[in-house]
Design a protein around this motif. Structure first.
Motif, PDB file in Angstrom:
ATOM      1  N   LEU A 175       0.877  -1.245  -0.070  1.00  0.00           N
ATOM      2  CA  LEU A 175       0.034   0.203  -0.094  1.00  0.00           C
ATOM      3  C   LEU A 175       0.812   1.131   0.131  1.00  0.00           C
ATOM      4  O   LEU A 175       0.227   2.263   0.004  1.00  0.00           O
ATOM      5  CB  LEU A 175      -0.906   0.068   1.286  1.00  0.00           C
ATOM      6  N   ARG A 176       1.990   1.202  -0.091  1.00  0.00           N
ATOM      7  CA  ARG A 176       2.987   2.355  -0.239  1.00  0.00           C
ATOM      8  C   ARG A 176       3.098   2.755  -1.574  1.00  0.00           C
ATOM      9  O   ARG A 176       3.399   3.808  -1.961  1.00  0.00           O
ATOM     10  CB  ARG A 176       4.406   2.145   0.091  1.00  0.00           C
ATOM     11  N   ALA A 177       2.900   1.890  -2.821  1.00  0.00           N
ATOM     12  CA  ALA A 177       2.952   2.092  -4.090  1.00  0.00           C
ATOM     13  C   ALA A 177       1.942   3.078  -4.512  1.00  0.00           C
ATOM     14  O   ALA A 177       0.825   3.439  -3.925  1.00  0.00           O
ATOM     15  CB  ALA A 177       2.472   0.798  -4.813  1.00  0.00           C
ATOM     16  N   THR A 178       2.348   3.929  -5.562  1.00  0.00           N
ATOM     17  CA  THR A 178       1.693   5.152  -5.900  1.00  0.00           C
ATOM     18  C   THR A 178       0.478   4.818  -6.778  1.00  0.00           C
ATOM     19  O   THR A 178      -0.289   5.569  -6.758  1.00  0.00           O
ATOM     20  CB  THR A 178       2.607   6.068  -6.936  1.00  0.00           C
ATOM     21  N   ALA A 190      -6.457   4.492  -0.574  1.00  0.00           N
ATOM     22  CA  ALA A 190      -5.905   5.718  -0.859  1.00  0.00           C
ATOM     23  C   ALA A 190      -5.597   6.491   0.439  1.00  0.00           C
ATOM     24  O   ALA A 190      -4.504   6.953   0.729  1.00  0.00           O
ATOM     25  CB  ALA A 190      -6.739   6.708  -1.515  1.00  0.00           C
ATOM     26  N   TYR A 191      -6.392   6.261   1.556  1.00  0.00           N
ATOM     27  CA  TYR A 191      -6.041   6.756   2.793  1.00  0.00           C
ATOM     28  C   TYR A 191      -4.916   6.088   3.434  1.00  0.00           C
ATOM     29  O   TYR A 191      -4.024   6.895   4.054  1.00  0.00           O
ATOM     30  CB  TYR A 191      -7.452   6.687   3.849  1.00  0.00           C
ATOM     31  N   ILE A 192      -4.964   4.829   3.595  1.00  0.00           N
ATOM     32  CA  ILE A 192      -3.777   4.030   4.193  1.00  0.00           C
ATOM     33  C   ILE A 192      -2.539   4.419   3.330  1.00  0.00           C
ATOM     34  O   ILE A 192      -1.331   4.460   4.029  1.00  0.00           O
ATOM     35  CB  ILE A 192      -4.064   2.696   3.947  1.00  0.00           C
ATOM     36  N   ASN A 193      -2.547   4.538   2.192  1.00  0.00           N
ATOM     37  CA  ASN A 193      -1.247   5.041   1.293  1.00  0.00           C
ATOM     38  C   ASN A 193      -0.616   6.440   1.744  1.00  0.00           C
ATOM     39  O   ASN A 193       0.291   6.481   1.946  1.00  0.00           O
ATOM     40  CB  ASN A 193      -1.682   5.057  -0.212  1.00  0.00           C
ATOM     41  N   VAL A 223       3.306   9.611   4.814  1.00  0.00           N
ATOM     42  CA  VAL A 223       3.546  10.614   5.846  1.00  0.00           C
ATOM     43  C   VAL A 223       4.010  10.215   7.105  1.00  0.00           C
ATOM     44  O   VAL A 223       4.044  10.975   7.867  1.00  0.00           O
ATOM     45  CB  VAL A 223       2.259  11.958   5.795  1.00  0.00           C
ATOM     46  N   HIS A 224       4.062   8.962   7.237  1.00  0.00           N
ATOM     47  CA  HIS A 224       4.563   8.199   8.377  1.00  0.00           C
ATOM     48  C   HIS A 224       3.682   8.496   9.439  1.00  0.00           C
ATOM     49  O   HIS A 224       4.329   8.864  10.543  1.00  0.00           O
ATOM     50  CB  HIS A 224       6.133   8.956   8.785  1.00  0.00           C
ATOM     51  N   HIS A 271      -0.177   1.854  10.482  1.00  0.00           N
ATOM     52  CA  HIS A 271       0.049   0.527  10.890  1.00  0.00           C
ATOM     53  C   HIS A 271      -1.081  -0.165  11.896  1.00  0.00           C
ATOM     54  O   HIS A 271      -1.307  -1.249  11.701  1.00  0.00           O
ATOM     55  CB  HIS A 271       1.425   0.581  11.864  1.00  0.00           C
ATOM     56  N   ILE A 272      -1.687   0.858  12.472  1.00  0.00           N
ATOM     57  CA  ILE A 272      -2.737   0.335  13.291  1.00  0.00           C
ATOM     58  C   ILE A 272      -3.766  -0.157  12.659  1.00  0.00           C
ATOM     59  O   ILE A 272      -4.409  -1.257  12.824  1.00  0.00           O
ATOM     60  CB  ILE A 272      -3.385   1.488  14.257  1.00  0.00           C
ATOM     61  N   LEU A 273      -4.279   0.533  11.510  1.00  0.00           N
ATOM     62  CA  LEU A 273      -5.274   0.072  10.681  1.00  0.00           C
ATOM     63  C   LEU A 273      -4.789  -1.165   9.717  1.00  0.00           C
ATOM     64  O   LEU A 273      -5.634  -2.240   9.599  1.00  0.00           O
ATOM     65  CB  LEU A 273      -5.754   1.196   9.627  1.00  0.00           C
TER      66      LEU A 273
END
Length: 402
Positions: free
Chosen positions: A312-315, A339-342, A347-348, A353-355
């Motif tokens: 989920l870090r992928a653009t 999108a929200y988790i990305n 933004v660190h 990580h909780i979600l």
């Protein structure tokens, strides 16, 4: 604690079995096995707070794995004892704590540092030598529901002489722990070791089975053993353990490894796989209702490298407003988008990580639930073959396309 086998496959299902772990009074629903021990850091999951534990399905999520070595520095044994133990300190009165020194994350066995006095572990505080007396003292203060004796776990490549020494030490420390245990072994798990030698595994299992313990913790796996030889090593252990007692294992946490363990008759597994996925920003997406829906041809993102997870870090997920998994009932998928988790990951923000851990734990518990249903229906062998084959086909096609 009481354990009962409710269904054994036999035949094509191998040694796979379904069971029930009774952890409370008569009004408490039993936890069905095979099941997952949720790994913790000082009693709580790495990213999920006490309040968010309610977002996980119960009673499956009530099993927590805690390492006593996390409490070596603070709080002290006296302080924890005065508080009333883990349940009182964390306010988790309905949860079931299983304590074992190895957690496969931070407290890793170090065979070179182990000697006749105690076992050595690499911890965040450096290498620590743990003697049986100090270990039992810590256990007495924590008051877990179940706890594993201390063991000398060695990697697969040690010599035969070193392997025999590890078994002798493990059995001696088991006897010392039993002698020091006020409960006389009623809440203790005997540890079975033996490296990658089938005969030594048998010998250790037979010896531990003669002790007055309530179950077994199978140690020494995930330390370099050959994957093809692993089933024979597991069977050498489980064939020599009594059927009516629960079996736990560390070091097998990938889906394929869990299936190997279940096929050999293991009941409970650790969840370090979830931690590593969550830390890397990965979300589980693999299908597990494969027998009911024959869902082998479902479509995934073109960027996905396998059928198990997405990064989920992928653009590509920056504008993806769909949930992680369609129709997933977890808190994350019901309330948030890819999108929200990305965004949170990039933004660190700790909430990412909780979600992710909520979703990954929920999804993996679903995988275990599907395995249990397959065992109850006498279809575990079909479930395992279908799962592994679908993964192999997808990975092969992915390699050819690349």
């Amino acid at each position: 604690m009481r354990f009962a086998v409710t269904r054994a496959c036999g035949g094509g299902g191998g040694r796979a079995r379904a069971g029930a772990l009774y952890i409370g009074g008569s009004t408490t629903a039993p936890i069905e096995t095979p099941s997952l021990l949720i790994s913790t850091r000082k009693g709580l999951p790495n990213f999920v707070s006490r309040d968010h534990l309610a977002a996980l399905p119960t009673p499956d999520s009530l099993l927590l794995h805690v390492s006593p070595l996390h409490f070596l520095d603070c709080p002290s044994s006296k302080t924890i004892s005065n508080i009333g133990g883990l349940h009182q300190m964390l306010g988790l009165h309905e949860h079931f704590f299983v304590a074992a020194p190895r957690d496969s994350l931070e407290s890793l066995p170090e065979s070179d540092g182990t000697n006749k006095l105690g076992a050595s572990f690499e911890t965040p505080c450096g290498r620590r030598l743990i003697k049986p007396s100090a270990y039992v003292e810590k256990i007495a203060s924590l008051k877990p529901n179940l706890w594993a004796s201390i063991a000398d776990e060695v990697p697969a490549w040690v010599s035969g002489k070193r392997n025999k020494t590890s078994i002798d030490r493990t059995l001696r420390w088991l006897d010392e722990c039993l002698a020091l245990d006020p409960a006389g072994g009623k809440t203790m798990l005997g540890v079975v070791v033996g490296g990658s030698n089938i005969e030594e595994r048998k010998h250790c299992a037979i010896e531990v089975a003669t002790r007055n313990v309530s179950g077994f913790w199978i140690g020494g796996f995930g330390l370099g053993e050959n994957v093809e030889e692993r089933p024979a090593l597991l069977n050498a252990v489980t064939d020599n353990l009594p059927e009516e007692k629960a079996r736990f294992i560390s070091g097998l946490s990938l889906p394929e490894e869990v299936l190997q363990g279940v096929a050999s008759g293991i009941d409970l597994f650790d969840s370090t796989y979830i931690y590593h996925l969550t830390l890397g920003g990965f979300a589980l997406i693999f299908p597990f209702e494969i027998l009911d829906h024959n869902n082998l041809d479902f479509q995934l993102d073109d960027t996905v490298g396998d059928r198990t997870k997405i990064n989920l870090r992928a653009t590509i997920y920056r504008k993806d407003i769909s949930p992680i998994v369609a129709n997933c009932s977890c808190f994350t998928c019901q309330n948030h988008t890819r999108a929200y988790i990305n965004h949170l990951l990039n933004v660190h923000e700790m909430l990412a990580h909780i979600l992710l851990e909520i979703h990954n734990t929920h999804h993996y518990l679903g995988f275990f639930r599907a395995m249990r249903e397959a065992i109850k229906g006498g279809k575990f062998d079909l479930f395992r073959r279908t799962f592994v084959e679908s993964r192999r086909i997808h990975l092969t096609s992915a390699v050819l396309c690349s």
